[in-house]
Design an enzyme around this catalytic site. Sequence first.
Site, mmCIF file in Angstrom:
data_model
loop_
_atom_site.group_PDB
_atom_site.id
_atom_site.type_symbol
_atom_site.label_atom_id
_atom_site.label_comp_id
_atom_site.label_asym_id
_atom_site.label_seq_id
_atom_site.Cartn_x
_atom_site.Cartn_y
_atom_site.Cartn_z
ATOM 1 N N HIS A 175 32.371 35.455 38.040
ATOM 2 C CA HIS A 175 32.549 36.886 37.786
ATOM 3 C C HIS A 175 31.259 37.656 38.036
ATOM 4 O O HIS A 175 31.248 38.667 38.748
ATOM 5 C CB HIS A 175 33.050 37.118 36.358
ATOM 6 C CG HIS A 175 32.698 38.462 35.844
ATOM 7 N ND1 HIS A 175 31.632 38.678 35.012
ATOM 8 C CD2 HIS A 175 33.208 39.689 36.106
ATOM 9 C CE1 HIS A 175 31.518 39.971 34.764
ATOM 10 N NE2 HIS A 175 32.466 40.607 35.413
ATOM 11 N N HIS A 192 31.462 50.565 28.422
ATOM 12 C CA HIS A 192 31.311 49.313 29.154
ATOM 13 C C HIS A 192 29.888 48.777 29.046
ATOM 14 O O HIS A 192 29.666 47.583 28.821
ATOM 15 C CB HIS A 192 31.708 49.519 30.623
ATOM 16 C CG HIS A 192 31.746 48.250 31.403
ATOM 17 N ND1 HIS A 192 30.952 48.032 32.494
ATOM 18 C CD2 HIS A 192 32.460 47.111 31.222
ATOM 19 C CE1 HIS A 192 31.193 46.810 32.967
ATOM 20 N NE2 HIS A 192 32.099 46.239 32.213
ATOM 21 N N HIS A 194 30.325 40.514 41.171
ATOM 22 C CA HIS A 194 29.671 41.818 41.074
ATOM 23 C C HIS A 194 28.514 41.890 42.070
ATOM 24 O O HIS A 194 28.327 42.896 42.761
ATOM 25 C CB HIS A 194 29.090 42.013 39.660
ATOM 26 C CG HIS A 194 30.074 42.568 38.663
ATOM 27 N ND1 HIS A 194 30.185 43.918 38.421
ATOM 28 C CD2 HIS A 194 30.977 41.969 37.853
ATOM 29 C CE1 HIS A 194 31.120 44.117 37.489
ATOM 30 N NE2 HIS A 194 31.612 42.950 37.131
ATOM 31 N N GLU A 253 33.344 34.218 33.044
ATOM 32 C CA GLU A 253 32.440 35.384 32.964
ATOM 33 C C GLU A 253 31.172 35.247 33.794
ATOM 34 O O GLU A 253 30.868 36.186 34.549
ATOM 35 C CB GLU A 253 32.079 35.701 31.498
ATOM 36 C CG GLU A 253 31.264 36.978 31.443
ATOM 37 C CD GLU A 253 30.659 37.275 30.070
ATOM 38 O OE1 GLU A 253 30.901 36.570 29.110
ATOM 39 O OE2 GLU A 253 29.906 38.240 30.015
ATOM 40 N N HIS A 304 28.726 45.159 26.957
ATOM 41 C CA HIS A 304 27.903 44.073 27.486
ATOM 42 C C HIS A 304 26.590 43.939 26.718
ATOM 43 O O HIS A 304 25.941 42.902 26.794
ATOM 44 C CB HIS A 304 27.670 44.253 28.986
ATOM 45 C CG HIS A 304 28.883 43.874 29.800
ATOM 46 N ND1 HIS A 304 29.206 42.564 30.097
ATOM 47 C CD2 HIS A 304 29.883 44.622 30.333
ATOM 48 C CE1 HIS A 304 30.325 42.523 30.794
ATOM 49 N NE2 HIS A 304 30.767 43.771 30.955
ATOM 50 N N HIS A 363 38.151 43.005 39.050
ATOM 51 C CA HIS A 363 38.594 42.604 37.714
ATOM 52 C C HIS A 363 40.103 42.346 37.658
ATOM 53 O O HIS A 363 40.559 41.599 36.787
ATOM 54 C CB HIS A 363 38.122 43.596 36.641
ATOM 55 C CG HIS A 363 36.792 43.177 36.068
ATOM 56 N ND1 HIS A 363 36.690 42.218 35.094
ATOM 57 C CD2 HIS A 363 35.528 43.531 36.386
ATOM 58 C CE1 HIS A 363 35.405 42.005 34.822
ATOM 59 N NE2 HIS A 363 34.680 42.795 35.585
ATOM 60 N N HIS A 390 38.613 43.568 29.318
ATOM 61 C CA HIS A 390 38.726 43.938 30.731
ATOM 62 C C HIS A 390 40.193 44.028 31.175
ATOM 63 O O HIS A 390 40.534 44.854 32.017
ATOM 64 C CB HIS A 390 37.922 42.967 31.604
ATOM 65 C CG HIS A 390 36.425 43.130 31.431
ATOM 66 N ND1 HIS A 390 35.711 42.469 30.465
ATOM 67 C CD2 HIS A 390 35.523 43.915 32.080
ATOM 68 C CE1 HIS A 390 34.434 42.825 30.536
ATOM 69 N NE2 HIS A 390 34.284 43.703 31.506
HETATM 70 CU CU1 CUO Z 1 32.374 44.178 32.330
HETATM 71 CU CU2 CUO Z 1 32.615 42.703 35.259
HETATM 72 O O1 CUO Z 1 31.885 44.203 34.324
HETATM 73 O O2 CUO Z 1 32.328 42.481 33.262
#
Ligand code: CUO
Length: 671
Positions: A353, A196, A357, A338, A200, A393, A226
Amino acid sequence: RPAEPCFMQKGEEKAVFELPDNYFPEKYKVLSDTISNRFGNDAGRTIPVQNIALPNLSLPLQLPYNAQFSFFVPKHRDMAGKLIDIFMGMRDIQDLMSVASYCQLRVNPYMFNYCLSVAILHRPDTRGVGIPTFAELFPDKFVDPKVFRKAREASSVAPSGARMPVIIPVNYTAGPNEPEQRVAYFREDIGVNLHHWHWHLVYPNKASDNNVVNKDRRGELFYYMHQQIIARYTTERFCNGLGRVRRYNNLREPIEEAYFPKLDSQVASRAWSPRFSGTTVRDLVRPLEQIRLDVSQMETWIDRIIQAIEKRSALLPNGRQVPLDEERGIDILGNIIESSTISPNQEYYGDIHNMGHIFIAYAHDPDNRHLEAFGVMGDSATAMRDPVFYRWHSYIDDLFVSYKNQLPPYGIDKLNFPGIRVNGIHIEGSAGRNIFGTRWELSTVELTHGLDFTPRGSVTARFTHLQHEPFKYIIEYNNTTKKTAMGTVRIFLAPTQDEKGQPLEFNEQRRFLIELDKFTAQLKPGNNVINRQSSSSSVTIPYERTFRDQSSRVADPTSPEAAPFNFCGCGWPHHMLIPKGNLKGFPMVLFVMISNWAEDRIEQDLVGTCNDAASYCGIRDRKYPDRRAMGFPFDRPITANSLEEFLQPNMCIARCMVRHNDVTIPRGQNA
Ligand code: CUO
């Protein structure tokens, strides 16, 4: 002359950078001799660093050295975006090395590592340079701090070579009274979290260089990668008697799931904050991070996105509309949700998104009154540890699905491949025909790079993770066209029942189809068989690559053969390819489709690229290697009532099961 350990290694030999005197910050000057001696003694070679005119670093330097860093925080994203621009803009590797050496002693280490890794992954002239393995550099993001204490003891008592590995316990974050703990092996898996983080890194959300952010179908891949995590996690839950992931769709509701990370940050010298059960997110007033955001603002953004989905059209800053059509709609929506700098209208649709978080990550201290930093949801290297990650998610995924559900179902012309009939699929492995076998495996990782032990040398930690027995797919087909044809073989695995043993309706089941593999095959005329090893999966990377196993490191990291080991850290960890299953055998269904390659193919040269984990990661500097929508053929609504009813002649299914053997076997020893 002061020197600094470097970010590159030549085989096992350590290299040390020799820095110009003025590169050392004032506070280190007195220590420079000690530093030089200490690392200098270990060094096999020294690399002189040129004294160049340095760019303006004032923005990245605003983040304190000891702070936590998160690209989900807009202010941090700006700072990192600037530093990425600086690293990307350096004329050549020499200059990059100079500016990186200068920054390494000043810039926040997490941000430094993130930005340098992004630059190395994206600069054309750093194709042969390795990025540091994140788990080695910052092991505090992955393992229990007790391990470090033990590792320090091991490092000071025993000479290098005679040190015993330190054991990372299984299931250490909660006890058996917490049902969510049953899937901790998935959430806290080091390889899953590394994937993960790496994803990113390959898809950063801010940089001026358009090639870094604006990648082919980036928004769609954000959705698909995701979505697959949710499908996999939901299946793991069913295997363990847990229900579906409850989407976190009401920010005003308390979050039932607690999470106590039991991680310490070495850089920030603090423990990661926990979240208690029943915590509700509140308006954020965090002057330090320059965040001032109300929950109601999030709700406004979400309402606007839902409106765009319903209208299948999004508003642009100039007042025009961009259609969310079959061709580009999901990609645009991915960028909006995103969101990244290529969101078509961040002003209007916001940053839902990322800020989701952040709201969750600060739920324990929304107004900074306790001077607490963010929890694990604030960092892509740790977010997947927290049960709420999957709830958030799942909601994000629901937004995408509500869009996809408006598209027409695929017609037979899109699904069928005239002349190609698939007569059967089954798997063979040591567990038996159509039985996937899983168990636990005990593996070892290096901790040395991130821990400043004296004397230096190898300190390793041992941890336990899920593993499956190797198997192969056997696919029987008949090509009646009398000519060799090219097909794309698409293999998925899906649960057939929920945690209570109730059968899943097809329209729900299609959301839990886990991609296992996708590859191109030559289809000879007549009746033939395709054999395919599980280890060839287009979804996963081998264990050695996830962890950059020391023993498999190639001698010269600048050689072309080294490229896969250095660059291609993005990919689902192979040891997590198959869900755990259960002791008596968890029923699943294996699906295969051979689609017409002429309609799937992307013409491009893949020489020298790492393309073996393209399904979730794409290919560096290339287009996504499949023209169909990601998740095809299950991404659209389906009129059939069951998977059987959905089948065309070029598709086939097999009933199978995943049987778990509750034993732990050290890596390298056969079951
Ligand atoms: Cu991979 Cu929310 O963590 O995008």
